[in-house]
Design an enzyme around this catalytic site. Structure first.
Site, PDB file in Angstrom:
ATOM      1  N   THR A 181       0.830  -1.206   0.000  1.00 52.79           N
ATOM      2  CA  THR A 181       0.000   0.000   0.000  1.00 52.79           C
ATOM      3  C   THR A 181       0.868   1.262   0.000  1.00 52.79           C
ATOM      4  O   THR A 181       1.720   1.424   0.854  1.00 52.79           O
ATOM      5  CB  THR A 181      -0.914   0.022   1.236  1.00 52.79           C
ATOM      6  OG1 THR A 181      -1.540  -1.240   1.357  1.00 52.79           O
ATOM      7  CG2 THR A 181      -1.958   1.114   1.131  1.00 52.79           C
ATOM      8  N   MET A 212       0.770  -2.671   4.100  1.00 52.01           N
ATOM      9  CA  MET A 212       0.088  -3.357   5.198  1.00 52.01           C
ATOM     10  C   MET A 212       0.721  -4.721   5.434  1.00 52.01           C
ATOM     11  O   MET A 212       1.315  -5.306   4.539  1.00 52.01           O
ATOM     12  CB  MET A 212      -1.386  -3.599   4.839  1.00 52.01           C
ATOM     13  CG  MET A 212      -2.221  -2.367   4.623  1.00 52.01           C
ATOM     14  SD  MET A 212      -3.917  -2.852   4.201  1.00 52.01           S
ATOM     15  CE  MET A 212      -4.475  -1.385   3.354  1.00 52.01           C
TER      16      MET A 212
END
Length: 379
Positions: free
Chosen positions: A199, A319
């Site tokens: 991410t 993440m």
């Protein structure tokens, strides 16, 4: 009191069916509640201002004001973390990258077109990304962005050359403390650079890859968590902005210095020796690792078997903890310098945090200094 502790979600889609389907994904969710829906970009901007959501899911393709244009306005007027929903077409891939350029946290690929009757296939991914996006710093989203593709490649490269020149001047003026401590690190031996990110990765990768000089004496392998069909657009975009060559990795590619190979979505990236060289092996048969294929752990583990090259391992924003187990394997099986992106510049401080917690990371560096840190360890 329980509801007040939940993150508030606004669902934006021109299809009433899709709005209902996505909203239903969060029924009973202990972390997120849907506080409203919007039917297009204009409606979304109004609802964001009145409902003050913590996170938004938004379709790219909508009438009146599409998702990309709405996102630009949202990030200017009422900034909020946004997860985009995009089709898996080539245009959808381009739109997903444009969305992240304009401040979106991440995107989810719809399995089958605008109205996906099988959207349940991505339910887990969407819920997971929404839960995490709700806690992303909007300030970081506004700061981090791709260079505009409308700018000519020559002007971008000239700008990058000056940045590289400045960085390398600083490096030559400073003897790395790490290198003076490491008697087994020889800058003259063969090197390979391994980068893992998720991410926020496309923006972070541009910040790093665009600053690497064309003369870099190492191949670069990259795992960016993305679905199949999206990594080609990412590699083409980075190639436009960089002095080195950037390409989506192909099965059988022989590693070359000054080339960055991005693992295609849906394939693990591994290495095998071929004579005096190494070739890329793309594997679709090994299952996803912790939900990821490509996986940073798999790439690191494969590279750990290479004995005649030292490794510079870099773990950036994302993440989860992908890369930390592979880092342990790398460190156990050869000379490795490990760099983690700092919490200060990460969109999501998950993967770098997990790497730092192994106590095997040599340097924690802001994203705009990672290219300089990499070059410090190369011939």
């Amino acid at each position: 009191m329980e509801l007040s502790s939940k993150s508030k979600l606004l669902v934006v889609d021109d299809s009433a069916f899709m709005r209902k389907l996505i909203s239903d994904f969060f029924v009973g969710n202990p972390k997120v509640e849907v506080v409203g829906t919007a039917r297009n970009g204009k409606d979304a901007i109004k609802k964001i201002q009145s409902l003050k959501p913590d996170v938004v899911t938004m379709d790219v393709e909508m009438p009146e004001l599409n998702g990309l244009d709405a996102l630009k306005e949202i990030m200017t007027v009422s900034p909020v973390p946004v997860i985009m929903l995009s089709s898996t077409t080539l245009q959808g891939a381009e739109n997903a990258l444009k969305a992240m350029e304009n401040g979106a946290v991440d995107f989810v690929a719809k399995p089958s077109g605008t109205i996906s009757l099988d959207l349940h296939r991505i339910k887990e991914e969407l819920v997971h990304k929404v839960e995490h996006a709700a806690h992303v710093s909007v300030t970081k989203l506004k700061k981090a962005s791709f260079a505009p593709v409308s700018v000519s490649k020559s002007s971008l490269l000239n700008e990058n050359r000056q940045l590289i020149k400045n960085s390398l001047t600083q490096v030559t003026q400073t003897v790395s403390k790490e290198l003076t401590k490491r008697k087994d690190w020889n800058q003259l031996t063969k090197k390979i650079v391994l980068i893992g990110t998720s991410t926020g990765g496309p923006r972070a990768l541009q910040e790093v890859i665009a600053k690497l000089p064309s003369r870099i004496k190492a191949p670069i392998l990259i795992v960016q968590h993305m679905p199949a069909g999206f990594t080609k657009s990412l590699s083409d975009r980075l190639n436009q902005l960089s002095q080195i060559k950037v390409k989506e990795a192909q099965h059988g590619d022989l590693l070359q210095n000054g080339v960055a190979y991005i693992a295609p979505g849906g394939h693990h990236l591994k290495l095998e020796k071929r004579g005096a060289s190494y070739e890329i092996v793309l594997d679709q048969t090994e299952p996803p690792r912790a939900g990821h294929r490509p996986s940073v752990d798999v790439m690191f583990e494969s590279a750990s078997k290479i004995k005649d090259m030292d490794k510079v391992a870099v773990i950036m924003t994302g993440m989860g903890s992908d890369g930390s187990k592979g880092l342990m394997q790398l460190k156990e099986n050869g000379n490795v310098m490990a760099i983690a992106e700092s919490e200060k510049t990460c969109i999501v401080y998950g993967m770098p945090k997990a790497a730092v917690e192994t106590q095997l990371v040599n340097e924690i560096v802001d994203v705009d200094n990672i290219a300089e840190a990499i070059m410090k360890y190369l011939p």
